[in-house]
Design an enzyme around this catalytic site. Structure first.
Site, PDB file in Angstrom:
ATOM      1  N   GLU A 156      49.681  22.436  42.358  1.00  0.00           N
ATOM      2  CA  GLU A 156      50.178  21.567  41.279  1.00  0.00           C
ATOM      3  C   GLU A 156      51.554  20.953  41.546  1.00  0.00           C
ATOM      4  OE1 GLU A 156      49.796  24.043  37.785  1.00  0.00           O
ATOM      5  OE2 GLU A 156      47.664  24.351  38.102  1.00  0.00           O
ATOM      6  N   GLU A 261      38.404  25.436  40.220  1.00  0.00           N
ATOM      7  CA  GLU A 261      38.640  26.146  38.943  1.00  0.00           C
ATOM      8  C   GLU A 261      37.762  25.558  37.835  1.00  0.00           C
ATOM      9  OE1 GLU A 261      42.854  26.352  38.039  1.00  0.00           O
ATOM     10  OE2 GLU A 261      43.384  26.724  40.121  1.00  0.00           O
TER      11      GLU A 261
HETATM   12  O1  G3I Z   1      49.240  40.784  32.223  1.00  0.00           O
HETATM   13  C1  G3I Z   1      49.814  40.492  30.935  1.00  0.00           C
HETATM   14  C2  G3I Z   1      49.571  41.623  30.018  1.00  0.00           C
HETATM   15  O2  G3I Z   1      50.268  42.766  30.494  1.00  0.00           O
HETATM   16  C3  G3I Z   1      50.045  41.249  28.609  1.00  0.00           C
HETATM   17  O3  G3I Z   1      49.720  42.272  27.709  1.00  0.00           O
HETATM   18  C4  G3I Z   1      49.387  39.949  28.156  1.00  0.00           C
HETATM   19  C5  G3I Z   1      49.915  39.497  26.798  1.00  0.00           C
HETATM   20  O4  G3I Z   1      49.676  38.127  26.585  1.00  0.00           O
HETATM   21  O5  G3I Z   1      49.656  38.961  29.089  1.00  0.00           O
HETATM   22  C6  G3I Z   1      49.146  39.264  30.379  1.00  0.00           C
HETATM   23  O6  G3I Z   1      49.417  38.207  31.259  1.00  0.00           O
HETATM   24  C7  G3I Z   1      48.698  37.032  31.054  1.00  0.00           C
HETATM   25  C8  G3I Z   1      47.871  36.787  32.317  1.00  0.00           C
HETATM   26  O7  G3I Z   1      47.259  35.516  32.250  1.00  0.00           O
HETATM   27  C9  G3I Z   1      46.770  37.834  32.523  1.00  0.00           C
HETATM   28  O8  G3I Z   1      45.870  37.796  31.473  1.00  0.00           O
HETATM   29  C10 G3I Z   1      49.697  35.914  30.851  1.00  0.00           C
HETATM   30  O9  G3I Z   1      50.345  36.072  29.608  1.00  0.00           O
HETATM   31  C11 G3I Z   1      49.005  34.574  30.883  1.00  0.00           C
HETATM   32  O10 G3I Z   1      49.982  33.535  30.868  1.00  0.00           O
HETATM   33  C12 G3I Z   1      48.198  34.455  32.174  1.00  0.00           C
HETATM   34  O11 G3I Z   1      47.522  33.231  32.126  1.00  0.00           O
HETATM   35  C13 G3I Z   1      46.970  32.801  33.342  1.00  0.00           C
HETATM   36  C14 G3I Z   1      47.563  31.444  33.685  1.00  0.00           C
HETATM   37  O12 G3I Z   1      46.923  30.898  34.839  1.00  0.00           O
HETATM   38  C15 G3I Z   1      49.034  31.540  34.017  1.00  0.00           C
HETATM   39  O13 G3I Z   1      49.223  32.287  35.192  1.00  0.00           O
HETATM   40  C16 G3I Z   1      45.469  32.677  33.173  1.00  0.00           C
HETATM   41  O14 G3I Z   1      44.925  34.000  33.032  1.00  0.00           O
HETATM   42  C17 G3I Z   1      44.850  32.005  34.386  1.00  0.00           C
HETATM   43  O15 G3I Z   1      43.493  31.732  34.138  1.00  0.00           O
HETATM   44  C18 G3I Z   1      45.562  30.678  34.642  1.00  0.00           C
HETATM   45  O16 G3I Z   1      45.035  30.098  35.816  1.00  0.00           O
HETATM   46  C19 G3I Z   1      45.558  28.806  36.154  1.00  0.00           C
HETATM   47  C20 G3I Z   1      45.573  28.691  37.671  1.00  0.00           C
HETATM   48  O17 G3I Z   1      46.291  29.771  38.223  1.00  0.00           O
HETATM   49  C21 G3I Z   1      46.169  27.361  38.114  1.00  0.00           C
HETATM   50  N1  G3I Z   1      45.494  26.242  37.475  1.00  0.00           N
HETATM   51  C22 G3I Z   1      45.356  26.304  36.046  1.00  0.00           C
HETATM   52  C23 G3I Z   1      44.689  27.622  35.647  1.00  0.00           C
HETATM   53  C24 G3I Z   1      44.429  27.701  34.180  1.00  0.00           C
HETATM   54  O18 G3I Z   1      45.641  27.701  33.497  1.00  0.00           O
END
Ligand code: G3I
Length: 374
Positions: A156, A261
């Protein structure tokens, strides 16, 4: 009349072929064309989600790590790497003989603030940040050398207008941070297939920016093998023409294309802009969450048709498309339930909340079956 008869006969023959040879999995249906992947989460990697694991093993021949290889997870502190989950992720892929994806090395999100600062809190110099980037890439890619087959090296890096995003990487190092990241990844594993990954490249301004970027990288001899189209789609975006033209444009540059994705949003649009920016957060509102008790059949059928249409385009380009990866396994797993509005009931994938195949699954299989009977 004749034409109509011919069409009916054709669909009857296709129907027979489908019955006779209906493949029992996505990976079998597309075996001759491209890998079919899924992004998997920690519960699946660690075996806590046994039902999910069975589905992944049965249906997919490629995996991506939804979160565990992002910088903040694998390298949370300057001197601390945590490979506990990534090691299990790679072992899972090897156990099932899968094409294993690494996601991702250099991104502006999910990267701790310390990465860009020294121990006194001052911004790093270009050389110091390059050294830190190289160390991270060598440590992570080097650990899985020959075991992770492809890496999203830079994720990105572009704005919607096609210009380079002013991320901390770009501000401190300059535009060549992208070339450097690819160079370091190639040093660490010369056999790995290196990918530039982004969303919305189907929109022309951003696509043209990516074309300019890839052209420049290739002219400099940077070892980039693929462009990743994330594919966070909706029922009406991108158009099939946009999808087709985008794959074709990158193919012309001499790189392969990966759909990295894929998911399709059926919920009311909460933002004016089509985006996959993970920092967007819109307030909850029942009008934005209409299918809490199930997806109406009409929408289910729309989703199935939409998936079939997109797979028809992917198949048309099977000489260039090397993988189609879904961003999640079942609807219950999807990031779409919490983005851009928290706590919605979303239906973007091929398997429902009970891990059962949806009509969209059958439609995707049918596209492959129809192709092989032609
Ligand atoms: O691991 C913590 C957990 O300990 C906590 O209790 C919880 C509370 O909200 O959060 C957890 O972390 C979350 C993590 O996903 C695991 O579930 C984060 O808040 C959340 O922001 C994170 O979101 C991920 C996001 O990327 C940001 O990294 C999504 O799962 C994931 O599907 C998404 O993937 C991205 C690709 O990497 C790049 N392209 C876009 C795509 C979709 O957004």
């Amino acid at each position: 009349m004749h034409l109509r008869f011919a069409a009916l006969t054709a669909s009857f023959v296709i129907g027979l072929a489908a019955t006779a040879q209906a493949p029992t999995s996505l990976k079998d249906a597309y075996h001759a064309d491209f890998y079919i992947g899924a992004a998997i989460n920690t519960a699946q990697i660690t075996g806590q989600d046994a039902r999910g694991d069975a589905l992944i093993a049965a249906q997919f021949d490629s995996i991506s790590p939804e979160n565990c290889l992002k910088w903040e997870n694998v390298h949370p502190q300057p001197d601390k790497y945590d490979f506990t989950i990534p090691d299990q992720y790679v072992a899972f892929g090897e156990k099932h003989h899968m094409f294993i994806v690494g996601h991702n090395l250099v991104w502006h999100n999910q990267t701790p603030a310390w990465v860009f600062h020294d121990d006194k809190g001052n911004l790093l110099t270009r050389d110091a940040l390059l050294a830190r980037m190289r160390d991270h890439i060598h440590t992570v890619v080097g650990r899985y050398k020959g075991r992770i087959q492809t890496w999203d090296v830079v994720n990105e890096a572009l704005n919607e207008d096609g210009t380079l995003r002013q991320s901390m990487w770009e501000k401190i190092i300059g535009d060549d941070y992208i070339a450097k990241a690819f160079e370091y990844a190639h040093e660490a594993d010369p056999q790995a297939q290196l990918n530039y990954n982004d969303y919305n490249l189907e929109n022309e301004p951003k696509r043209y920016g990516a074309i300019a970027l890839i052209t420049k990288l290739k002219s400099q001899g940077v070892p980039i093998a693929t462009v990743g189209l994330q594919g966070h789609d909706s029922l009406d975006w991108p158009t099939l023409d946009q999808q087709d033209a985008t794959i074709e444009a990158f193919a012309k540059l001499g790189v392969k294309v990966a759909i990295t994705e894929l998911d399709i949003d059926v919920l009311p649009r909460a933002t004016r802009q089509q985006t996959a920016d993970v920092t967007v957060n819109i307030a909850q509102n029942p009008a934005l969450n209409p299918y809490v008790n199930g997806l109406p059949d009409a929408v289910q059928q729309q989703l199935a048709k939409r998936y079939a249409d997109l797979f028809t385009v992917f198949l048309k380009h099977r000489d260039v498309v090397n993988r189609v990866t879904f961003w999640g396994v079942t609807d219950a797993d999807s990031w779409r339930n919490d983005w851009p509005v928290r706590g919605r009931t979303s239906y973007p994938l091929l398997f429902d909340r009970a891990a059962q195949p949806k009509p969209a699954y059958t439609a995707v299989i049918q596209v492959a079956t129809t192709k092989s009977s032609q």
